[in-house]
Design a protein around this motif. Sequence first.
Motif, PDB file in Angstrom:
ATOM      1  N   LYS A 180       0.822  -1.205   0.000  1.00 26.17           N
ATOM      2  CA  LYS A 180       0.000   0.000   0.000  1.00 26.17           C
ATOM      3  C   LYS A 180       0.858   1.257   0.000  1.00 26.17           C
ATOM      4  N   ASP A 181       1.944   1.229   0.776  1.00 22.90           N
ATOM      5  CA  ASP A 181       2.783   2.427   0.878  1.00 22.90           C
ATOM      6  C   ASP A 181       3.512   2.723  -0.421  1.00 22.90           C
ATOM      7  N   LEU A 182       4.018   1.696  -1.097  1.00 21.44           N
ATOM      8  CA  LEU A 182       4.778   1.905  -2.338  1.00 21.44           C
ATOM      9  C   LEU A 182       3.873   2.356  -3.478  1.00 21.44           C
ATOM     10  N   LEU A 183       2.704   1.728  -3.601  1.00 20.33           N
ATOM     11  CA  LEU A 183       1.782   2.134  -4.667  1.00 20.33           C
ATOM     12  C   LEU A 183       1.295   3.558  -4.446  1.00 20.33           C
ATOM     13  N   GLN A 184       1.026   3.892  -3.207  1.00 21.19           N
ATOM     14  CA  GLN A 184       0.548   5.251  -2.916  1.00 21.19           C
ATOM     15  C   GLN A 184       1.628   6.275  -3.231  1.00 21.19           C
ATOM     16  N   ALA A 236      -2.956   3.410  -8.621  1.00 15.94           N
ATOM     17  CA  ALA A 236      -4.210   2.925  -8.041  1.00 15.94           C
ATOM     18  C   ALA A 236      -4.167   1.406  -7.891  1.00 15.94           C
ATOM     19  N   VAL A 237      -4.912   0.902  -6.942  1.00 20.14           N
ATOM     20  CA  VAL A 237      -5.012  -0.544  -6.749  1.00 20.14           C
ATOM     21  C   VAL A 237      -5.672  -1.147  -7.989  1.00 20.14           C
ATOM     22  N   PRO A 238      -5.028  -2.103  -8.641  1.00 19.15           N
ATOM     23  CA  PRO A 238      -5.568  -2.655  -9.896  1.00 19.15           C
ATOM     24  C   PRO A 238      -6.841  -3.464  -9.676  1.00 19.15           C
ATOM     25  N   THR A 239      -7.682  -3.490 -10.709  1.00 16.84           N
ATOM     26  CA  THR A 239      -8.947  -4.230 -10.634  1.00 16.84           C
ATOM     27  C   THR A 239      -9.109  -5.232 -11.780  1.00 16.84           C
TER      28      THR A 239
END
Length: 457
Positions: free
Chosen positions: A158-162, A167-170
Amino acid sequence: MVHLTKRRWAAALAAATALTMLAACGGSESEAEKAKEITFWTPQTTPQRVAAQEKVAARFTEKTGIAVKVVPLSEADQKQALATGAASGDVPDVMLHSSTTTAAWRSQGLLNTGAAEEVVKDLGAETFNANALKAFSLDDKVGAVPSDGWVHLLVYRKDLLQAANVAVPTNLEEVAKAATTMKATGVSGIALGTQSGTASGTEAIYSMFQSAGCQLVQDGKVTIDSPECTRAAEQFKVLRDSSAQGDFDVTSARAAYLAGKSSMLLFSTHILDELAGLDSANPPTCAQCKADPAFLSKNSGFITVLDRNHPAQYGATLGYGIPEGANTAGAKEFIKFMLEDGYSDTLASATEGRIPLRNGTKAEPNAYLDAWGKLGIGPEAKSSVAELYGPEMVTQIREGVNAVSLWGMGTKDSPLAGAVTAENVLAQFLERLYGGQSPGDITKAMAEEVKKVQAEL
């Protein structure tokens, strides 16, 4: 008579010696004595898990007077030994095995499917995970009784993507884009099985391709060369190219994420205790983990259903089968016990990898699922999933298990899908995909190879 394909006949013969050792109980017992004992084959073979299963079996013996011999035997060895033993009438009474193996054994006439149906009826079909029942069924008739399994998780930092504004992939395409973006930050975009010809490569293909709506075979027609599968192959290469550390197998993929060197990880629910620093054999080694062993569990998010438009997760489903010629009465009582009085203790032998496929009872529909979330995970079972990740994670995992779907599941195509998976047929083409051959040519070549397997069944 048991019929085997040519490529499996040699393996079956090689199992004769192993089966002779397993059958060393002696042949002079009376029928009455045999009725008071059963042999149980389990693929949960580590000493700790065997000991846990033996304790549950001892409770069953105390309650019923039926002795249980617990035999740790990998699923590959089970397949060989049963094929050989069936010809001589020397078979176990209960076998814990995967749904893909059920399909193969069923097609060979090795399972007492009527006995399995009776157990499910007695316990209540409505108390089981519907997808799991489908996985063990053909033409709506159950071949083995669902027990437990695991599901693939897409774990992400979560920290690295932010920090990278990702965005969180779907869906698979978004995973590929995110992985490419994250590689530019100096870490691997995603760690997953990418080694050609390996079981880890097979699982990764299966997981990613299915999430993209790709089907291996439908109604007997091989469809791995469909447009959906070709697009999935294209995205799979992108995922592989996002690695900053070369190709991964299960061990190296896990190690990369635990070391903080990958922003995402494709792994089974077995990773949950390791992320929290509860497994000394696989501890987190990231820079921040030295001060806080639980750093990764606190900073990881989890996707249990990647694409809500194609809710088809890869996972394992285990069930109890009763072979033809077994002590049917004793076997049925044992399975019922393992899914009732002994269920929680059975799941607790490896909680993070043994998620219940019987949700609850008729009176309490989610009793076993709720109890599972409170069981300790890791070798020392210190903390539960609910304690470490919150009750919402238990719900997420429930959704993931409910979405587990395997190619050919519940259809006459399941033996083909099982054979293709077991023989790592699709993963044999990964090196050619990485080498620049077009995804379309790759999936066409996959289809031709799958057709060869189909012809041999």
